[in-house]
Design a protein around this motif. Structure first.
Motif, mmCIF file in Angstrom:
data_model
loop_
_atom_site.group_PDB
_atom_site.id
_atom_site.type_symbol
_atom_site.label_atom_id
_atom_site.label_comp_id
_atom_site.label_asym_id
_atom_site.label_seq_id
_atom_site.Cartn_x
_atom_site.Cartn_y
_atom_site.Cartn_z
ATOM 1 N N ARG A 262 73.109 30.381 86.216
ATOM 2 C CA ARG A 262 72.018 31.351 86.077
ATOM 3 C C ARG A 262 72.439 32.551 85.232
ATOM 4 N NH1 ARG A 262 67.699 30.384 89.819
ATOM 5 N NH2 ARG A 262 67.025 32.557 89.671
ATOM 6 N N ASN B 66 62.168 24.549 92.494
ATOM 7 C CA ASN B 66 62.320 25.887 93.086
ATOM 8 C C ASN B 66 63.503 26.636 92.487
ATOM 9 O OD1 ASN B 66 60.119 25.633 94.825
ATOM 10 N ND2 ASN B 66 61.350 24.683 96.432
ATOM 11 N N SER B 67 64.418 25.900 91.848
ATOM 12 C CA SER B 67 65.570 26.534 91.214
ATOM 13 C C SER B 67 65.169 27.419 90.042
ATOM 14 C CB SER B 67 66.567 25.477 90.744
ATOM 15 O OG SER B 67 67.087 24.747 91.835
ATOM 16 N N LYS C 4 62.805 29.601 90.172
ATOM 17 C CA LYS C 4 62.190 30.833 90.673
ATOM 18 C C LYS C 4 63.129 32.024 90.485
ATOM 19 C CE LYS C 4 59.162 28.725 94.160
ATOM 20 N NZ LYS C 4 58.841 28.631 95.611
ATOM 21 N N ASP C 5 62.532 33.215 90.500
ATOM 22 C CA ASP C 5 63.278 34.485 90.459
ATOM 23 C C ASP C 5 64.102 34.648 89.192
ATOM 24 O OD1 ASP C 5 62.295 35.103 93.043
ATOM 25 O OD2 ASP C 5 63.911 33.918 93.945
ATOM 26 N N LEU C 6 63.611 34.104 88.079
ATOM 27 C CA LEU C 6 64.229 34.326 86.785
ATOM 28 C C LEU C 6 63.494 35.451 86.066
ATOM 29 C CD1 LEU C 6 64.733 30.625 85.653
ATOM 30 C CD2 LEU C 6 66.535 32.233 86.287
ATOM 31 N N PRO C 7 64.102 36.077 85.083
ATOM 32 C CA PRO C 7 63.405 37.122 84.322
ATOM 33 C C PRO C 7 62.101 36.600 83.726
ATOM 34 C CG PRO C 7 65.748 37.125 83.804
ATOM 35 C CD PRO C 7 65.509 35.921 84.659
ATOM 36 N N THR C 8 61.118 37.456 83.650
ATOM 37 C CA THR C 8 59.799 37.054 83.141
ATOM 38 C C THR C 8 59.845 36.665 81.671
ATOM 39 O OG1 THR C 8 59.276 39.373 82.692
ATOM 40 C CG2 THR C 8 58.568 38.472 84.817
ATOM 41 N N VAL D 277 70.403 34.022 82.015
ATOM 42 C CA VAL D 277 69.895 35.394 82.002
ATOM 43 C C VAL D 277 70.501 36.194 80.848
ATOM 44 C CG1 VAL D 277 69.845 37.556 83.295
ATOM 45 C CG2 VAL D 277 69.405 35.397 84.480
#
Length: 373
Positions: A311, A335-336, A338-342, A315
C-alpha cells in the motif's frame, strides 16, 4: 438490400486465435438482437467467451451449428430485418462463402506475430508484442499460475495506437522455470531488465493479481520506467488470500481436481474450458514448473497470508494509478481497495471474479484506454 444484412462471423479474441467453437447459441432464429447483446458463446483454446452482436437486427439464420469449430472470419449467422427476403439472404450467404477461401484463413492466421524469446540475465522470457503506434508503450504483467495468454482479450484492443508487450514471468508459460527467491521485488527487477532489453524507457503498466504486486514493486524501485499503474485485483494491498486456490493450483494433477480450483477464478464457471484445464496440466508437467510455483507461494503467501504490504508503494507513486476489481472475486477480496487516497480511481465490476480482464474484457479495455489516454 444487402446493405441491410449483417454477417456474424467468428471473432478474433486474441492475437494467436485462429479458430473457435460454437459452444452454444443464446438467441434463437427470428429473435431481435440488440447491438452488444451476447448472442453466442465461443470456446477458444483458453476460455469460453460471450460473443457480442456487432449490430442490432433480427437473427434470421444460424449458419454454424453448436459444437462446430470454424476459422476466424467464418460465417456464423445472419442479422437482417424481416423486410429482407429469404432469397436475398441465400444469395448473400452464397457470395460470402465463395469469397471466404482458404487464402482468407491463411491471411487471418498470419495477422499476428508469434511470441519470441528474450534473454534477460540467466533467464529466457517468452514475449508477445502487438502494435506499432507512437504512444507510450503498455506492459502487461500476469498473475500466479498465468501466462501471456491471460491478456488475449485485451492486448489486441489496447495496441491500436501503441506498442504493447505481454510476457511470461519466470516459472510460468514458456519462460525459464527458475524463479529465484520468488518475491515480487525480484520479478520486478527482471521486468525492468526486460524493458531495457526491448529498448523501452517508460511504459504504462497493467498488472493482475501477483502481477499487480510486481507492478507496485516496479514503480517503487524503478519509478522512472512507469508512466501509470492499472492494477487488476492486485496482490499486496491486504493480507487475505484464498489458499485453497494457491495450494490446489500447485497440487492438482488431473481435470477432476483442477477444475474446481480454477472455478475460483471466475464468476461465471462455464468460462473455464476443457482446453484451458488441459493446458495447465500440461504446463505443470514441465521440469521445474511445480517447484517454481511452490517457491513463489512460499515467498509470497507464507502461513496462508500475503507477505508484502505494498500500500505505501501505491500511495507514494507519483504517477496516475487506478484499480479494477471484480466484485465477486473469490481469491483476493476487493475490500483491499478501500481507504485509499481519492486520487486513486477504483472501479468495481459486478458479476466478475478474479479475472475481469477475461470476464469483462470490454469494460476493462475501456477503463484502461480512458485512463492512459
Amino acid at each position: 438490400m444487402t446493405d441491410l444484412i449483417t454477417p456474424i462471423t467468428m471473432p478474433k479474441f486474441g492475437l494467436a486465435m485462429t479458430e473457435g467453437k460454437i459452444a452454444g447459441w443464446n438467441i434463437a432464429p427470428g429473435a431481435h438482437v440488440d447491438a452488444g447483446q451476447e448472442i453466442a458463446d465461443i470456446e477458444t483454446t483458453k476460455i469460453t467467451n460471450g460473443y457480442e452482436s456487432p449490430a442490432a437486427g433480427t437473427l434470421r439464420r444460424q449458419i454454424a451449428e453448436e459444437g462446430e469449430t470454424l476459422p476466424v472470419g467464418a460465417l456464423l449467422g445472419i442479422l437482417a430485418e424481416p423486410a429482407v427476403s429469404d432469397a436475398e439472404i441465400d444469395a448473400f450467404i452464397a457470395k460470402f462463402q465463395a469469397d471466404f477461401s482458404s487464402d482468407s484463413t491463411t491471411a487471418t492466421q498470419d495477422e499476428h506475430a508469434d511470441p519470441f524469446m528474450v534473454n534477460v540475465g540467466d533467464l529466457t522470457l517468452r514475449v508477445q508484442e502487438a502494435g506499432k503506434g507512437t504512444d507510450t508503450p503498455l506492459l502487461f504483467i500476469h498473475g500466479f499460475g498465468g501466462d501471456l495468454s491471460n491478456w488475449m482479450l485485451n492486448q489486441t484492443t489496447l495496441s491500436a495506437t501503441r506498442r504493447t508487450i505481454a510476457f511470461d514471468l519466470p516459472g510460468h508459460g514458456g519462460s525459464s522455470k527458475n524463479v529465484g527467491d520468488g518475491k515480487p521485488a525480484t520479478f520486478a527487477a527482471t521486468t525492468a531488465a526486460l524493458l531495457d532489453k526491448l529498448d523501452i524507457s517508460k511504459a504504462h503498466v497493467v498488472g493482475h493479481s501477483l502481477g499487480g504486486a510486481i507492478a507496485l514493486e516496479l514503480a517503487k524501485a524503478f519509478p522512472q520506467k512507469v508512466a501509470s499503474l492499472s492494477l487488476i485485483a492486485p496482490a499486496g494491498l491486504g493480507r487475505d488470500i484464498n489458499m485453497a486456490f494457491i495450494d490446489g493450483f500447485i497440487t492438482a494433477d488431473r481435470r477432476k481436481t483442477l477444475e474446481p480450483v480454477l472455478n475460483y477464478l471466475v464468476h461465471d464457471k462455464t468460462l473455464i474450458s476443457r482446453k484451458m484445464i488441459e493446458d495447465i496440466i500440461r504446463f505443470k508437467r514441465l521440469d521445474g514448473a511445480v517447484q517454481g510455483l511452490q517457491n513463489i507461494a512460499n515467498a509470497c503467501f507464507p502461513n496462508g497470508q500475503q507477505a508484502d504490504d505494498l500500500r505505501p508503494a501505491l500511495v507514494n507513486f507519483d504517477g496516475p494509478a487506478q484499480i479494477i476489481w471484480g466484485a465477486d472475486d473469490e481469491i483476493l477480496s476487493p475490500n483491499s481497495a478501500k481507504d485509499l487516497p481519492t486520487t486513486i480511481k477504483v472501479t468495481l465490476l459486478p458479476q466478475a471474479g478474479h479475472m475481469p480482464q477475461l470476464e469483462k474484457a470490454a469494460d476493462v479495455n475501456a477503463a484502461i484506454t480512458a485512463f492512459i489516454d
